[in-house]
Design an enzyme around this catalytic site. Structure first.
Site, PDB file in Angstrom:
ATOM      1  N   HIS A 136      45.769  40.666  39.093  1.00 60.19           N
ATOM      2  CA  HIS A 136      45.275  39.528  39.860  1.00 60.19           C
ATOM      3  C   HIS A 136      44.451  38.615  38.963  1.00 60.19           C
ATOM      4  CE1 HIS A 136      41.828  42.354  40.080  1.00 60.19           C
ATOM      5  NE2 HIS A 136      41.119  41.235  39.954  1.00 60.19           N
ATOM      6  N   HIS A 224      41.922  34.399  33.875  1.00 57.54           N
ATOM      7  CA  HIS A 224      42.869  35.287  33.210  1.00 57.54           C
ATOM      8  C   HIS A 224      43.333  36.390  34.154  1.00 57.54           C
ATOM      9  CE1 HIS A 224      39.019  37.420  32.867  1.00 57.54           C
ATOM     10  NE2 HIS A 224      39.741  38.530  32.794  1.00 57.54           N
TER      11      HIS A 224
END
Length: 281
Positions: A136, A224
């Site tokens: 995620h 990220h």
């Protein structure tokens, strides 16, 4: 005459009782059975026998009833050996729920193949990594939410996100991250497009965080997707091999790998609960 004798006997017994020389009545015997001398010579009342019996025969609470109140049961375990050596960023306490908001990324076959190559290349350089259990992109820090705040918190978050548009972002460059406590080091893939849309979503999420006096996101976030991790701060060692790992990403047979995230919804994980917030098309 028999009646008079009986009356005389009762009077004598009454006089004996008053003088303390006669037999005690049944009520006194019951009291005697419930008392014993303490260390100071004063009588100390024993626990009632019926209370002892109730304690001994008390049955355990059925599991089906405990399951009706899962939020009151401490299911967390702070033994790091049961979690691959991971250490909590904050101590678990009953009623405190670790909470964060994120964009989910279900892994595709090509992505899984890349991950296997990256772990193999890192292992060849002496860095043993563990794959993330799920993938995620975080839009908040992990904060502590009290149980009774969950409903109003998610309700506020849903209202703030109601008119946010879905988006697409992509990531390609590998980067090394370490948590604030220096207990884990991560290999992540940094976002290279969609940065503006992500910042807009962070501002929306931050409003709810501020409303509940929780920490907002980083001022200059590096968006990220974390790919893998290892215990401790091995940032220096991982940075030595990150260029080689980047070549694995860039020199695939089908061309450089590009991780695409379809931001159709945001999710909020709080404890063992997950709330979904679809975004407008």
């Amino acid at each position: 005459m028999l009646v008079g004798y009986s009356s005389s006997s009762e009077e004598e017994e009454e006089e004996d009782r008053r003088a303390g020389t006669g037999p005690k009545n049944s009520g006194s015997r019951e009291c005697e059975a419930e008392e014993e001398d303490g260390n100071d010579g004063c009588p100390v009342r024993k626990r009632a026998r019926t209370e002892e019996q109730v304690t001994k025969t008390r049955l355990p609470v059925p599991g089906c009833l405990l399951a009706m109140f899962p939020d009151e049961v401490d299911t967390q375990n702070d033994d790091s050996s049961l979690h691959g050596g991971r250490i909590r960023s904050f101590k678990h306490e009953r009623g405190n729920w670790a909470t964060y908001v994120y964009v989910p990324h279900p892994p595709e076959e090509e992505f899984v193949e890349l991950l296997e190559e990256l772990l193999s290349a890192a292992r060849a350089r002496g860095v043993v990594l563990t794959l993330q259990e799920e993938f995620h992109l975080s839009l908040s820090q992990t904060v502590v939410l009290r149980h009774h705040w969950i409903q109003p918190f998610t309700r506020s978050l849903r209202a703030d996100l109601a008119h946010c548009k879905r988006f697409v972002c992509s990531a390609r460059k590998l980067k090394v991250y370490c948590n604030a406590e220096k207990t884990r080091t991560f290999l992540g893939m940094e976002v290279c497009s969609g940065h503006v849309q992500l910042l807009d979503l962070v501002r929306v999420v931050d409003r709810t965080m501020t409303e509940f006096h929780l920490d907002t996101f980083y001022k200059e976030p590096s968006f990220h997707v974390s790919l893998a991790w290892c215990v401790g701060d091995v940032t220096a060692q991982m940075k030595e091999c990150v260029q080689e790992l980047q070549r694995v990403v860039d020199e695939r047979e089908d061309g450089p790998f590009l991780l695409r995230l379809d931001g159709a919804e945001l999710r909020c994980r709080t404890g063992n609960k997950t709330f979904r917030f679809p975004l407008e098309s």
